[in-house]
Design an enzyme around this catalytic site. Structure first.
Site, short mmCIF file in Angstrom:
data_model
loop_
_atom_site.label_atom_id
_atom_site.label_comp_id
_atom_site.label_asym_id
_atom_site.label_seq_id
_atom_site.Cartn_x
_atom_site.Cartn_y
_atom_site.Cartn_z
N HIS A 1 11.80 29.54 -65.03
CA HIS A 1 12.13 29.91 -66.63
C HIS A 1 12.70 28.36 -66.90
O HIS A 1 13.72 28.03 -66.29
CB HIS A 1 13.18 30.88 -66.58
CG HIS A 1 13.16 31.66 -67.97
ND1 HIS A 1 13.59 30.63 -68.92
CD2 HIS A 1 12.93 32.43 -68.63
CE1 HIS A 1 13.76 31.39 -70.04
NE2 HIS A 1 13.41 32.55 -69.81
N LYS B 1 4.44 37.89 -79.78
CA LYS B 1 4.19 36.84 -80.53
C LYS B 1 2.84 37.10 -81.51
O LYS B 1 2.78 36.38 -82.48
CB LYS B 1 4.00 35.57 -79.75
CG LYS B 1 3.50 34.18 -80.27
CD LYS B 1 3.82 33.00 -79.40
CE LYS B 1 2.99 33.06 -78.07
NZ LYS B 1 1.38 32.84 -78.44
#
Length: 922
Positions: free
Chosen positions: A150, A584
């Site tokens: 990440h 999204k």
């Protein structure tokens, strides 16, 4: 109780936390003054004081921003570092306080708190469950947190280790065994070392670095916590249901994506897969060798004083250990042989990398290596039985029991590495292979039924599609090499090394069969063989794919060749659900409801087709990517969706927050286990006969939210320009943050942007848009000033864990948003009309969503049900303010052409500091 009364009580209860923050902040302030000079210290202090004045509405935010307009970047960077370091230290203090508060509750004799296994056991006892039903429900039970790379977690190992030392010193300070002044002096040394250690790397983080970052949590906490939790859980459940045959295998295991997830990441290569699997194996083997070495020191029993079992005596004799000093110490001789065999195992798996093992190796003994962990477990079982045969149960239940649990949980592979690739890449590779082998000249021109027929036929034959030395295109060559490296890892380490092959953007049966054919091509899947192949795992990500996921699964299971693969795994089919791209795609409420509906449909499909379903939840750290408290999130799953098994991704800065210290690791892993048990064995949905009505209502609300979200994100002219200029998304891709590119493809389209930079960008700019936008409009338009409808939503909030969790997580992320700071970022948009149009809609929807939340829940603030977040916001959110203002100022300079190393580093430091402070930002 009013907000003020609640805040007063909270502050009184948390005075020890504030004292810790004052102590660490004071030490840091002294060091900043000494190391960076009085001018920098004065600027830090002015920024701190003015930030608190902004919170008290004594000055306008613009006045604080003027502090940094003319500041030189050489002065700005130490200011950024000061506030970033404060965020690190405040995190540490908050974690200590949570631990302290938990112990206060325990010592007061209060009932165990929800999310603890103790509380779960009490609920299970009260339910008076049928043993046979429990045994069936927990058959094959498995909980697997999967660690992923990440870009918001870029802390170096040295910083991580200093934080650990500071934590230990703060523990000692609370229970001093030596002069507190000595502890404070050592704290000062460690904070000074932290100040003089770079927070971030100068070069882009490599996957090799990310692999090492992921592995550090095992020595930090997981090796200690996982085996003990598995043992405790098995003991407690078997005590309650002794005849149910529960948990023959560990329920809690670990997984990883780091080095196997190549979806949109060109830096994952065959060498990377080899490194990821073999470094994980080395970590596990090193731990087992270390534990055996400790056992050898402890088990000094003499054959003159105890009578060991014949099996143990044979094990000792077979060790080849002829040392006179151990002649009458059968346990030590047996362990010497086990150490020698495990050393040979390490040599066979790791080759030259064996030199990196820290444990003492025993070589040149002539003993054969352990070919699989179960052989080592058998020898440990002999030792356990022998100890118990002469009354040493208490010794067998100590370090030996922990080692046995560790070998069971971690094997020789440590954590299964998932392979993940986009379905489009699989299709491209299959097309090239089929064309070369003469199977079909233009596979991509075929319709779905023709593709399925061709792929199914290929799964019936063991013949390969390639031969050594064949030259293919770059993509196909790379994919085949990666799969070959995965097959080699399985040969070296065992099937646990590569358990799953995940298909991103899976939309069809052919997508699933293509992955299976590629596994066959590299030898990981052998038609007609009983050798276990990796699970083929479809990942349904978009709203549309989630809606069609169950139909895709049913159609795949209707293909005999695919059904045979599932049957070979005992009828187990894993399905992954994507929280990031669905959000999204359709926004917060639409995505959450699409996931819930998909799970309902998948559970029904599994029941109808007679398979066992295991869901893998691809949750990110932030609410916009499925984040939030794990316990509540699991309880919010629909009936039948958990069924004893759960896999869940752990990402970024959230990993450090959960697994950097043993107490935190135990608490968070207990929460996963507790919620899984409750969701599996108890009725937690709470809707009863009203379920269908509630589902239809959420269908309506989700569609309203999706329309509102799409109107802004997908349909507003200029929205992409607004997003890319008002947030640091472009800089996330340009600066050295993470190994993965920001987009899957070289375009500016929102659909091609990876979910992490999408969410991270909105978090940095304090809008937090993915965690709430569209929800307020959905609620307002459906209620339409009708008190009865508002009462319906309130009733669902009080009764339905899913709805309550959706609103609670939304409130959490909105509490971290700040429209005043967001306005500063909007000033980066060159077009004033676009700025006013888009930001105006965002602020209107923000106010609308807050109002509807309060009306539905009856809460007077966004933190009413989250006192820990309320404390955090009160104690340290003003310290975030300078980081945001400095980020805006440096972004302005960078985009105006000042791309010096110092400006770049300053932007990166602000990103890191804000991600650290917000804790679940990406």
């Amino acid at each position: 109780m009013t907000t003020q009364q609640r805040s007063d009580i909270s502050r009184a209860a948390t005075e020890p936390l504030r004292e810790d923050i004052r102590l660490l902040g004071g030490i840091l302030g002294d060091i900043v003054r000494e190391q960076a000079g009085p001018e920098v210290f004065d600027l830090v202090e002015r920024a701190r004081v003015e930030s608190f004045r902004v919170r008290r509405s004594e000055i306008d935010r613009a006045e604080l921003a003027t502090l940094f307009v003319d500041v030189g970047v050489d002065s700005a960077i130490p200011v950024i570092r000061a506030f970033s370091h404060f965020a690190l230290l405040a995190n540490l203090a908050e974690d200590l306080h949570r631990e302290r508060r938990r112990m206060v509750h325990v010592r007061a004799g209060e009932p165990p708190q929800d999310s603890s296994l103790a509380a779960t056991y009490a609920k299970l006892d009260a339910a008076q469950l049928d043993p046979e039903a429990v045994g069936e429900a927990l058959s094959g039970a498995q909980v697997v947190p999967v660690i992923t790379a990440h870009p918001t977690e870029t802390r170096r190992r040295s910083v991580f280790e200093i934080q650990s030392r500071i934590t230990e010193l703060m523990h000692r300070r609370a229970h001093p065994e030596r002069d507190p002044a000595e502890i404070d002096l050592e704290l000062r040394r460690q904070v000074l070392a932290l100040w003089q250690t770079a927070l971030i790397r100068l070069s882009r983080l490599r996957i090799q670095d990310e692999i090492e970052v992921g592995l550090r949590y095992y020595d930090a906490a997981l090796f200690e916590v996982v085996p003990r939790l598995n043992a405790s859980l098995r003991q407690e459940l078997r005590r309650r249901w002794p005849d149910a045959g529960l948990l023959p295998e560990p329920m809690l295991r670990t997984g990883s994506w780091i080095g196997g997830d190549r979806d949109g990441n060109p830096f994952v290569t065959a060498d990377v897969v080899h490194r990821a699997t073999h470094r994980a194996s080395a970590t596990a083997l090193d731990r087992h060798l270390h534990d055996l070495e400790r056992l050898e020191q402890e088990l000094a029993m003499s054959a003159r004083l105890v009578t060991v079992s014949p099996d143990l005596a044979a094990l000792a004799d077979a060790s080849g250990d002829e040392s006179p000093s151990r002649a009458d110490e059968p346990y030590r001789r047996a362990i010497r042989g086990m150490r020698a065999r495990l050393t040979e195992t390490a040599i066979a798996i790791l080759g030259d990398d064996t030199a990196r093992l820290s444990s003492a190796a025993l070589t040149d003994t002539g003993l054969d290596p352990y070919r699989a962990p179960d052989r080592l477990l058998a020898d440990l079982g002999v030792m356990d039985a022998s100890l118990r045969s002469h009354g040493d149960d208490v010794i067998a239940d100590a370090h030996l029991a922990t080692l046995r649990e560790s070998v069971q949980a971690f094997g020789f592979h440590l954590a299964g590495l998932d392979l993940r690739q986009n379905s489009e890449v699989h299709e491209e590779v299959i097309a090239e292979l089929f064309a070369w082998a003469g199977v079909h000249s233009d596979y991509r021109s075929l319709d779905e039924s023709a593709r399925v027929a061709l792929l199914a036929a290929e799964l019936r034959t063991p013949r390969p599609l390639t031969r050594p030395g064949t030259e293919f295109g770059e993509r196909t060559t790379s994919e085949l090499a990666i799969l070959a490296a995965a097959a080699a890892a399985v040969d070296d380490i065992g099937p646990g090394a590569i358990p799953n092959c995940i298909i991103s953007m899976c939309t069809s049966v052919s997508d699933m069969l293509e992955a299976a054919v590629l596994l066959k091509e590299c030898g990981l899947l052998v038609p007609g063989s009983d050798r276990p192949a990796p699970n083929v795992v479809p990942l349904f990500e978009t709203i549309e794919d989630l809606r069609g996921g169950a139909a895709t699964l049913r159609a795949a299971l209707a293909v005999p060749e695919y059904r045979a693969l599932v049957d070979a795994h005992g009828g187990l089919q894993e399905v992954m659900l994507g929280y990031s791209d669905s959000n999204k795609d359709g926004g917060y409420l639409a995505a959450n409801w699409a996931l819930y509906r998909a799970e309902l449909d998948l559970v029904e499909a599994a029941r109808d087709t007679g398979i066992r379903l295991r869901l893998f939840h691809g949750r990110g750290g932030t609410v916009g990517r499925g984040g939030g408290p794990s316990y509540e999130a699991i309880l919010a799953q629909p009936p039948g969706a958990v069924s004893g098994s759960l896999r869940i991704t752990e990402q970024g800065e959230v990993i450090a927050a959960k697994y950097a210290q043993p107490p935190m690791a135990r608490r968070n892993l207990e929460a996963l286990l507790a919620a899984t048990l409750e969701s599996t064995l108890l009725d937690v949905e709470g809707l009863g006969a009203d379920a269908d009505d509630a589902y239809r209502l959420l269908d309506d609300l989700a569609e309203r939210a999706r329309v509102a979200y799409s109107a802004l994100v997908h349909e507003t002219p200029g929205f992409v320009e607004y997003f890319t200029t008002s947030t640091p998304v472009a800089e996330i891709g340009a600066l050295n943050i993470g190994s993965r590119p920001a987009s899957r493809k070289p375009t500016r389209a929102i659909t091609d942007l990876r979910a992490i930079p999408w969410v991270l960008s909105w978090s940095q700019s304090r809008v937090m848009l993915p965690g709430w936008y569209g929800t307020g409009t959905a609620f307002e338009s459906w209620v339409a000033d009708d008190p009865a409808r508002l009462a319906t939503l309130t009733d669902l909030y009080e009764r339905w864990p899913f709805f309550r969790t959706v609103l609670s997580n939304m409130a959490m992320v909105m509490a971290k948003s700040d429209m005043g700071l967001a306005a500063r970022y909007s000033e980066l948009v060159p077009d004033p009309d676009l700025r006013a149009r888009v930001f105006g809609r965002i602020t209107e929807e923000h106010a609308r969503t807050v109002r509807m939340y309060r009306e539905i829940t009856g809460n007077d603030s966004l933190t009413a049900d989250n006192p820990a977040l309320e404390r955090s916001i009160y104690n340290r959110f003003p310290y975030l303010e300078p980081l945001n203002h400095l980020q805006v100022e440096l972004l302005r300079r960078y985009r105006a052409g000042d791309d010096s190393d110092l400006v770049r580093r300053g932007i990166q430091l602000t990103m890191n500091g804000l991600a650290t402070a917000l804790r679940n930002s990406g």
